[in-house]
Scaffold this active site. Structure first.
Site, mmCIF file in Angstrom:
data_model
loop_
_atom_site.group_PDB
_atom_site.id
_atom_site.type_symbol
_atom_site.label_atom_id
_atom_site.label_comp_id
_atom_site.label_asym_id
_atom_site.label_seq_id
_atom_site.Cartn_x
_atom_site.Cartn_y
_atom_site.Cartn_z
ATOM 1 N N CYS A 33 0.757 -1.213 -0.016
ATOM 2 C CA CYS A 33 0.084 0.007 -0.065
ATOM 3 C C CYS A 33 0.834 1.170 -0.093
ATOM 4 O O CYS A 33 1.870 1.073 0.051
ATOM 5 C CB CYS A 33 -0.974 0.225 1.181
ATOM 6 N N HIS A 34 0.238 2.592 -0.221
ATOM 7 C CA HIS A 34 0.990 3.631 -0.228
ATOM 8 C C HIS A 34 0.412 4.853 0.539
ATOM 9 O O HIS A 34 -0.656 4.713 0.945
ATOM 10 C CB HIS A 34 1.125 4.174 -1.762
ATOM 11 N N THR A 78 6.195 6.626 -6.532
ATOM 12 C CA THR A 78 6.810 7.063 -7.309
ATOM 13 C C THR A 78 6.680 8.755 -7.140
ATOM 14 O O THR A 78 7.624 9.594 -7.612
ATOM 15 C CB THR A 78 6.756 6.944 -8.643
ATOM 16 N N ARG A 125 12.880 -0.227 -3.505
ATOM 17 C CA ARG A 125 12.010 -0.347 -4.716
ATOM 18 C C ARG A 125 12.859 -0.070 -5.952
ATOM 19 O O ARG A 125 13.188 1.163 -5.916
ATOM 20 C CB ARG A 125 10.525 0.111 -4.494
ATOM 21 N N TYR A 158 9.575 -3.714 -9.922
ATOM 22 C CA TYR A 158 8.250 -3.351 -10.763
ATOM 23 C C TYR A 158 8.690 -3.307 -12.332
ATOM 24 O O TYR A 158 9.259 -2.649 -12.495
ATOM 25 C CB TYR A 158 7.674 -2.175 -10.007
ATOM 26 N N HIS A 182 3.110 -7.716 -8.247
ATOM 27 C CA HIS A 182 2.017 -7.820 -9.124
ATOM 28 C C HIS A 182 2.277 -9.009 -10.214
ATOM 29 O O HIS A 182 1.932 -8.740 -11.211
ATOM 30 C CB HIS A 182 1.338 -6.723 -9.602
ATOM 31 N N ASP A 258 -2.968 -2.371 -2.401
ATOM 32 C CA ASP A 258 -2.244 -1.433 -3.375
ATOM 33 C C ASP A 258 -3.114 -0.125 -3.089
ATOM 34 O O ASP A 258 -2.868 0.867 -4.049
ATOM 35 C CB ASP A 258 -2.455 -1.847 -4.958
#
Length: 305
Positions: A33-34, A78, A125, A158, A182, A258
């Site tokens: 999650c973010h 990002t 990441r 990713y 994912h 997510d």
């Protein structure tokens, strides 16, 4: 683009997620999650590709409690670049119930890495989705991976499925546990036994340090969201792919909401329905416990696992 002008077409997170029918096991972890800002407190990066809605720690923790989860793993977005202050703030405010995955640059000092570790960061990441980030030289990424390996951190990658052949050698040279976001974004219109997804499964078979998140059916699906709560065939085209990964690698899978669902257009998922997707991909209590409790605890809270 002004600092607070949301990217056109961006959807806000679901304002009233339903209460899931599926009850997650005690101690369950939302492992992807973010947090976005709030932008007035934690400004977004000047080099960002998009400006999101605000989605802060208070909203994230409220969602955690509503869905029945005990903990979160917050992944640096990002839109914040390598400024991890919003992530660190959320981890520190969680009372030990959140861990973080940061974005760092080669210039980061050892002292700064230690500060991130103390705040709860346990990974970095690397994003290879070209529409979201600018290219970072692989030698810089490899240097970062070697440095964080000494802290016991892992690397989250990713990428999109079509790019795996090009990135294979780099990924397999990483000196850490590697977690794929994912399932590498498979094309679910292709057969689950087709060459593209078979290559991803081969990647996991040949490299036992590789884990996968079986998350984001709303991002991968072509069949779309459920029409009604509890519908048996929600995101049905993603189920065979996630089931295959969980069945073959039950000790190397993670799941997350997510939230707040970056860069989604078309529909914003109901997070309660995303939780109800879990028993379709992990049909037994044992698999559910591994996916939601045992695996994320081993990776992010090993001292408690």
């Amino acid at each position: 683009m002004t600092p607070f002008e949301k990217t056109p077409g961006w959807l806000d997170w679901h304002p009233r997620p339903s209460k899931p029918r599926f009850r997650v096991p005690e101690g369950a972890v939302d492992a992807h999650c973010h947090v976005f800002g709030p932008g007035a407190e934690f400004p977004f990066a000047p080099e960002r590709k998009y400006t999101p809605c605000d989605a802060g720690k208070e909203q994230l923790f409220a969602l955690r409690d509503r869905l029945g989860f005990a903990r979160n793993v917050i992944v640096q977005a990002t839109c914040h670049g390598a400024d991890n202050r919003a992530l660190v703030d959320a981890c520190q405010a969680s009372g030990g119930r959140a861990r973080g995955v940061a974005t760092v640059r080669r210039s980061i000092t050892d002292e700064e890495l230690q500060q991130l570790h103390a705040a709860g960061v346990r990974g970095v990441r690397f994003n290879f989705v070209k529409r979201l980030v600018d290219f970072t030289p692989k030698d810089e990424l490899m240097e970062i991976a070697a440095r964080v390996a000494t802290l016991g951190w892992h690397v989250v990658i990713y990428f999109e499925a079509a790019d795996l052949p090009e990135l294979w050698d780099f990924f397999t040279a990483l000196p850490t546990t590697v977690v794929v976001d994912h399932m590498g974004r498979p094309d679910v219109s292709q057969p689950v036994d087709g060459p593209e997804f078979s290559l991803f499964l081969q990647f996991m078979r040949q490299h036992p340090n590789v884990w996968s998140k079986v998350s984001c059916p709303e991002r991968l699906s072509l069949s779309g969201p459920p029409a009604l709560h509890g519908e048996q065939h929600a995101y049905r085209d993603v189920v065979p792919f996630a089931r295959r990964v969980i069945d073959e690698f039950p000790d190397r899978v993670l799941w997350g909401t997510d939230w707040p669902h970056p860069n989604l257009k078309g529909h914003m998922p109901d997070d309660g329905l995303l939780v109800d997707f879990i028993p379709h991909i992990a049909p037994t209590p044992e698999l559910q416990h591994r996916l939601l409790v045992a695996n994320p605890m081993r990776l992010y809270w090993p001292e408690e696992a």
